[in-house]
Motif scaffolding. Structure first.
Motif, mmCIF file in Angstrom:
data_model
loop_
_atom_site.group_PDB
_atom_site.id
_atom_site.type_symbol
_atom_site.label_atom_id
_atom_site.label_comp_id
_atom_site.label_asym_id
_atom_site.label_seq_id
_atom_site.Cartn_x
_atom_site.Cartn_y
_atom_site.Cartn_z
ATOM 1 N N UNK A 162 11.637 33.970 8.055
ATOM 2 C CA UNK A 162 12.474 35.016 7.479
ATOM 3 C C UNK A 162 11.750 36.324 7.231
ATOM 4 N N UNK A 163 12.387 37.149 6.385
ATOM 5 C CA UNK A 163 11.931 38.514 6.166
ATOM 6 C C UNK A 163 10.782 38.579 5.176
ATOM 7 N N UNK A 164 10.019 39.653 5.285
ATOM 8 C CA UNK A 164 8.954 39.915 4.322
ATOM 9 C C UNK A 164 9.537 40.479 3.039
ATOM 10 N N UNK A 165 8.713 40.492 1.977
ATOM 11 C CA UNK A 165 9.099 41.042 0.691
ATOM 12 C C UNK A 165 7.845 41.616 0.056
ATOM 13 N N UNK A 166 7.867 41.855 -1.245
ATOM 14 C CA UNK A 166 6.672 42.301 -1.961
ATOM 15 C C UNK A 166 6.511 41.486 -3.233
ATOM 16 N N UNK A 167 5.289 41.458 -3.751
ATOM 17 C CA UNK A 167 5.059 40.782 -5.024
ATOM 18 C C UNK A 167 5.919 41.400 -6.114
ATOM 19 N N UNK A 168 6.014 42.726 -6.125
ATOM 20 C CA UNK A 168 6.798 43.408 -7.144
ATOM 21 C C UNK A 168 8.273 43.055 -7.111
ATOM 22 N N UNK A 169 8.804 42.799 -5.919
ATOM 23 C CA UNK A 169 10.212 42.423 -5.816
ATOM 24 C C UNK A 169 10.458 40.990 -6.281
ATOM 25 N N UNK A 170 9.480 40.122 -6.109
ATOM 26 C CA UNK A 170 9.685 38.703 -6.425
ATOM 27 C C UNK A 170 9.324 38.354 -7.860
ATOM 28 N N UNK A 171 8.352 39.058 -8.443
ATOM 29 C CA UNK A 171 7.859 38.689 -9.772
ATOM 30 C C UNK A 171 8.945 38.611 -10.835
ATOM 31 N N UNK A 228 7.907 35.707 16.543
ATOM 32 C CA UNK A 228 8.812 34.662 16.060
ATOM 33 C C UNK A 228 8.978 33.617 17.159
ATOM 34 N N UNK A 229 8.732 32.364 16.820
ATOM 35 C CA UNK A 229 8.904 31.265 17.766
ATOM 36 C C UNK A 229 9.921 30.283 17.199
ATOM 37 N N UNK A 230 10.548 29.532 18.084
ATOM 38 C CA UNK A 230 11.629 28.627 17.673
ATOM 39 C C UNK A 230 11.326 27.199 18.086
ATOM 40 N N UNK A 231 11.745 26.262 17.236
ATOM 41 C CA UNK A 231 11.546 24.852 17.521
ATOM 42 C C UNK A 231 12.231 24.015 16.464
ATOM 43 N N UNK A 232 11.603 22.903 16.082
ATOM 44 C CA UNK A 232 12.197 22.026 15.083
ATOM 45 C C UNK A 232 11.189 21.686 13.997
ATOM 46 N N UNK A 233 11.722 21.395 12.824
ATOM 47 C CA UNK A 233 10.946 20.879 11.698
ATOM 48 C C UNK A 233 11.443 19.471 11.423
ATOM 49 N N UNK A 234 10.506 18.523 11.327
ATOM 50 C CA UNK A 234 10.876 17.130 11.096
ATOM 51 C C UNK A 234 10.059 16.559 9.939
ATOM 52 N N UNK A 235 10.749 15.903 9.007
ATOM 53 C CA UNK A 235 10.082 15.243 7.892
ATOM 54 C C UNK A 235 11.079 14.308 7.226
ATOM 55 N N UNK A 236 10.557 13.171 6.754
ATOM 56 C CA UNK A 236 11.376 12.212 5.999
ATOM 57 C C UNK A 236 12.609 11.752 6.778
ATOM 58 N N UNK A 237 12.482 11.663 8.093
ATOM 59 C CA UNK A 237 13.566 11.147 8.914
ATOM 60 C C UNK A 237 14.599 12.158 9.355
ATOM 61 N N UNK A 238 14.456 13.415 8.939
ATOM 62 C CA UNK A 238 15.398 14.455 9.344
ATOM 63 C C UNK A 238 14.732 15.463 10.259
ATOM 64 N N UNK A 239 15.541 16.154 11.061
ATOM 65 C CA UNK A 239 15.041 17.194 11.960
ATOM 66 C C UNK A 239 15.989 18.384 11.910
ATOM 67 N N UNK A 240 15.403 19.586 11.821
ATOM 68 C CA UNK A 240 16.179 20.808 11.701
ATOM 69 C C UNK A 240 15.647 21.856 12.674
ATOM 70 N N UNK A 241 16.537 22.670 13.226
ATOM 71 C CA UNK A 241 16.129 23.802 14.053
ATOM 72 C C UNK A 241 15.589 24.907 13.145
ATOM 73 N N UNK A 242 14.467 25.501 13.538
ATOM 74 C CA UNK A 242 13.848 26.541 12.711
ATOM 75 C C UNK A 242 13.272 27.657 13.581
ATOM 76 N N UNK A 243 13.220 28.846 13.001
ATOM 77 C CA UNK A 243 12.472 29.970 13.559
ATOM 78 C C UNK A 243 11.272 30.215 12.653
ATOM 79 N N UNK A 244 10.114 30.323 13.241
ATOM 80 C CA UNK A 244 8.879 30.489 12.478
ATOM 81 C C UNK A 244 8.233 31.842 12.741
ATOM 82 N N UNK A 245 7.661 32.416 11.700
ATOM 83 C CA UNK A 245 6.833 33.607 11.848
ATOM 84 C C UNK A 245 5.410 33.207 12.209
#
Length: 209
Positions: free
Chosen positions: A189-198, A9-26
């Protein structure tokens, strides 16, 4: 030696359409003790290189070209000699972050990437971004979905280059058709399964994104 999945997990920022947000990425690393593929080189090339532990990096694969998923890709490629691979439909987004450095190769629907005796199949899943892809590896009972599918719903579609009906079609046709036990390893975020999301598909459609 059998392929395995390592997670960072790494941390940084996401920027698009003039906005910037702090994010954690997998950041996902698929390989064995000798070679690997990195899925989404986010924020910290040095941390990803340390996690590789001297393994030969075969490719830096980008699930899409939002800056938080590709900001460390050129530096990681320069440090390891690995090519950066991206679906060409996401080049406009890529150029917002790296205007002077193109990816080294293209990803295409149905393309097979092999590492450590396992195969990852590219699934083009537009919606969150035009060139968004997922990577399905039945040998590891896993699909890497980037920001297309999360635990609890589809990726965001409220910003430029995104489209809610398209992401729903991608999820319905390309992901929910996978085996129910397939583990969904996401971009955040967390992992899931296809069966849980379908079972939630109709609810997502009613919510309209």
């Amino acid at each position: 030696m059998a392929a395995r999945i390592d997670h960072l997990v790494t941390s940084g920022t996401f920027s698009l359409d003039g906005g910037t947000w702090d994010v954690d990425n997998n950041v996902w690393i698929v390989g064995d003790d000798t070679e690997a593929i990195v899925i989404d080189a986010a924020h910290d090339a040095e941390a990803i290189e340390r996690a590789l532990g001297g393994r030969t990096l075969r490719a830096v694969v980008c699930t899409h070209a939002h800056n938080d998923h590709i900001d460390a890709a050129p530096a990681l490629a320069a440090a390891t000699g690995a090519p950066v691979l991206l679906h060409p439909d996401d080049l406009p987004l890529w150029k917002q972050t790296h205007p002077d450095r193109l990816p080294d190769g293209e990803l295409a629907d149905g393309q097979a990437l092999s590492v450590a005796g396992t195969t990852l199949t590219v699934l083009h899943t537009p919606g969150h971004a035009p060139g968004a892809v997922c990577l399905y590896t039945p040998g590891l009972s896993t699909v890497f979905t980037g920001d297309t599918l999360f635990q609890g719903g589809p990726g965001a579609t409220g910003r430029s280059f995104s489209h809610f009906p398209t992401i729903i079609e991608s999820i319905r046709e390309r992901l929910l058709t996978l085996p129910q036990g397939t583990v969904v390893r996401t971009g955040h975020g967390d992992s899931t399964t296809i069966g849980d999301e379908a079972p939630q598909l109709d609810e997502w459609i009613r919510s309209g994104g």
